[in-house]
Design a protein around this motif. Structure first.
Motif, PDB file in Angstrom:
ATOM      1  N   ILE A  72       0.840  -1.200   0.000  1.00 54.81           N
ATOM      2  CA  ILE A  72       0.000   0.000   0.000  1.00 54.81           C
ATOM      3  C   ILE A  72       0.872   1.246   0.000  1.00 54.81           C
ATOM      4  CG2 ILE A  72      -1.626   1.350   1.375  1.00 54.81           C
ATOM      5  CD1 ILE A  72      -2.822  -1.347   2.296  1.00 54.81           C
ATOM      6  N   ARG A  73       1.916   1.244   0.831  1.00 57.90           N
ATOM      7  CA  ARG A  73       2.819   2.394   0.882  1.00 57.90           C
ATOM      8  C   ARG A  73       3.440   2.650  -0.488  1.00 57.90           C
ATOM      9  NH1 ARG A  73       5.456   0.761   4.776  1.00 57.90           N
ATOM     10  NH2 ARG A  73       4.880   2.128   6.496  1.00 57.90           N
ATOM     11  N   GLY A  74       3.846   1.577  -1.159  1.00 51.69           N
ATOM     12  CA  GLY A  74       4.439   1.724  -2.479  1.00 51.69           C
ATOM     13  C   GLY A  74       3.448   2.233  -3.506  1.00 51.69           C
ATOM     14  N   ALA A  75       2.204   1.756  -3.449  1.00 53.24           N
ATOM     15  CA  ALA A  75       1.185   2.194  -4.407  1.00 53.24           C
ATOM     16  C   ALA A  75       0.844   3.666  -4.228  1.00 53.24           C
ATOM     17  CB  ALA A  75      -0.070   1.343  -4.249  1.00 53.24           C
ATOM     18  N   LEU A  76       0.843   4.143  -2.987  1.00 50.05           N
ATOM     19  CA  LEU A  76       0.538   5.550  -2.737  1.00 50.05           C
ATOM     20  C   LEU A  76       1.666   6.472  -3.169  1.00 50.05           C
ATOM     21  CD1 LEU A  76      -1.080   5.263   0.810  1.00 50.05           C
ATOM     22  CD2 LEU A  76      -2.253   5.786  -1.340  1.00 50.05           C
ATOM     23  N   ASP A  77       2.865   5.899  -3.376  1.00 46.83           N
ATOM     24  CA  ASP A  77       4.038   6.714  -3.697  1.00 46.83           C
ATOM     25  C   ASP A  77       4.634   6.352  -5.048  1.00 46.83           C
ATOM     26  OD1 ASP A  77       5.879   8.729  -3.005  1.00 46.83           O
ATOM     27  OD2 ASP A  77       7.363   7.227  -2.410  1.00 46.83           O
ATOM     28  N   SER A  78       3.806   5.756  -5.938  1.00 50.91           N
ATOM     29  CA  SER A  78       4.364   5.202  -7.165  1.00 50.91           C
ATOM     30  C   SER A  78       4.046   5.993  -8.424  1.00 50.91           C
ATOM     31  CB  SER A  78       3.844   3.769  -7.354  1.00 50.91           C
ATOM     32  OG  SER A  78       2.436   3.775  -7.555  1.00 50.91           O
ATOM     33  N   GLU A  79       3.484   7.176  -8.256  1.00 44.80           N
ATOM     34  CA  GLU A  79       3.096   7.928  -9.448  1.00 44.80           C
ATOM     35  C   GLU A  79       4.317   8.487 -10.172  1.00 44.80           C
ATOM     36  OE1 GLU A  79      -1.160   9.691  -9.064  1.00 44.80           O
ATOM     37  OE2 GLU A  79       0.053  10.419  -7.412  1.00 44.80           O
ATOM     38  N   ALA A  80       4.154   8.739 -11.465  1.00 46.74           N
ATOM     39  CA  ALA A  80       5.263   9.216 -12.283  1.00 46.74           C
ATOM     40  C   ALA A  80       5.799  10.561 -11.780  1.00 46.74           C
ATOM     41  CB  ALA A  80       4.826   9.341 -13.742  1.00 46.74           C
ATOM     42  N   THR A  81       4.890  11.421 -11.341  1.00 49.18           N
ATOM     43  CA  THR A  81       5.295  12.712 -10.793  1.00 49.18           C
ATOM     44  C   THR A  81       5.096  12.666  -9.288  1.00 49.18           C
ATOM     45  OG1 THR A  81       4.566  13.827 -12.798  1.00 49.18           O
ATOM     46  CG2 THR A  81       4.948  15.209 -10.859  1.00 49.18           C
ATOM     47  N   PRO A  82       6.174  12.508  -8.521  1.00 55.65           N
ATOM     48  CA  PRO A  82       6.030  12.407  -7.068  1.00 55.65           C
ATOM     49  C   PRO A  82       5.335  13.631  -6.488  1.00 55.65           C
ATOM     50  CG  PRO A  82       8.246  11.805  -7.766  1.00 55.65           C
ATOM     51  CD  PRO A  82       7.558  12.401  -8.957  1.00 55.65           C
ATOM     52  N   PHE A  83       4.462  13.373  -5.521  1.00 60.65           N
ATOM     53  CA  PHE A  83       3.714  14.460  -4.883  1.00 60.65           C
ATOM     54  C   PHE A  83       4.456  14.940  -3.640  1.00 60.65           C
ATOM     55  CE2 PHE A  83       0.573  15.475  -1.513  1.00 60.65           C
ATOM     56  CZ  PHE A  83       0.153  16.688  -2.024  1.00 60.65           C
TER      57      PHE A  83
END
Length: 269
Positions: free
Chosen positions: A30-41
């Motif tokens: 879950i932690r990885g999925a929340l932080d896996s977008e192409a443009t980090p938030f």
């Protein structure tokens, strides 16, 4: 997120990793999925944050009776705003005590649900944040609530697949703020996938999403909860729900849908 009712798919909370109790391995996923977008938030810097118009909520994953789900609360009817509604723990930033947006979410969870902040393992944050009907920007954080306080910092090491401890709901109910919270309940992820509970609504009259009927999940005398709120225009998203139901809807329902979308990479086809 722009879509029409015909494009609105049901969140796949019935995915295999959500069909068993949360484990260290599933939290890491879950932690990885929340932080896996192409443009980090990146959260805005605290110094530049408009603290007078900011709020934060915590979406608290947990195990209850070895069943994975989310903790939710019904706001006390004595509250000045959004009384009787289902919500995540959260509220406005306290400029005197909060050190960050995350600190605000953890403080509110401790004050409302009686859950000490060192029992919450932060997994990430959702974005973009939305504004409340009063105009505050509400920042949603995602965490996991452990049964006991931790004496060390939570880390993603050793992603074991053993079930994490289940919460004692009776203890949480005793510790909850009687002034702010009418009830606390556990919403199993399997019930989020139950089509008989969901109804398609429009968020802010623009974006469709699924509201979830939780009338029978709130602890009480064994009878389904009946909302006392009057029927209101759908755009208002004010009250406990529509047609006498107690629903997860409005901003809370929208964030649940956003969470499901962020975790979509974990679903098996």
């Amino acid at each position: 997120m722009s879509r029409t009712f015909t494009q609105l798919s049901r969140p796949n909370w019935s995915s295999p990793i959500f069909s068993k109790p949360f484990t260290r391995k599933s939290l890491q996923l879950i932690r990885g999925a929340l932080d896996s977008e192409a443009t980090p938030f990146q959260l805005p810097g605290w110094a530049s944050q408009d603290k007078k118009r900011s709020a934060a909520v915590l979406i608290p994953f947990c195990n209850v009776n070895e069943t994975p789900g989310i903790l939710l609360q019904v706001r006390s009817r004595s509250m000045r705003s959004h009384s009787g509604e289902v919500s995540f723990p959260g509220g406005k930033v306290d400029e005197q005590t909060d050190l960050s947006l995350m600190d605000c979410a953890l403080r509110e969870c401790a004050e409302e649900m009686g859950i000490a902040r060192n029992r919450v393992e932060l997994l990430g944050a959702l974005h973009p944040p939305e504004k409340s009907l009063r105009g505050d920007t509400v920042w949603p954080f995602v965490g996991f609530v452990h049964l006991r306080r931790s004496q060390h910092k939570f880390t993603p090491y050793e992603p074991k697949d053993d079930p994490l401890s289940s919460l004692d709901m009776s203890a949480i109910e005793r510790m909850a703020s009687k002034d702010e919270v009418a009830a606390i309940f556990h919403l199993p992820l399997a019930e989020l996938a139950n089509p008989s509970r969901s109804r398609a609504y429009m968020f802010r009259n623009e974006h469709p999403y699924w509201a979830v009927d939780v009338s029978d999940l709130v602890p009480g005398d064994g009878q389904p909860f009946v909302s006392e709120s009057l029927e209101k225009p759908q755009i208002d998203e004010v009250g406990a729900g529509r047609e006498g139901r107690l629903e997860v809807w409005g901003l809370t329902g929208w964030y649940l849908g956003l969470l499901a979308e962020r975790l979509s990479s974990l679903y098996e086809p």
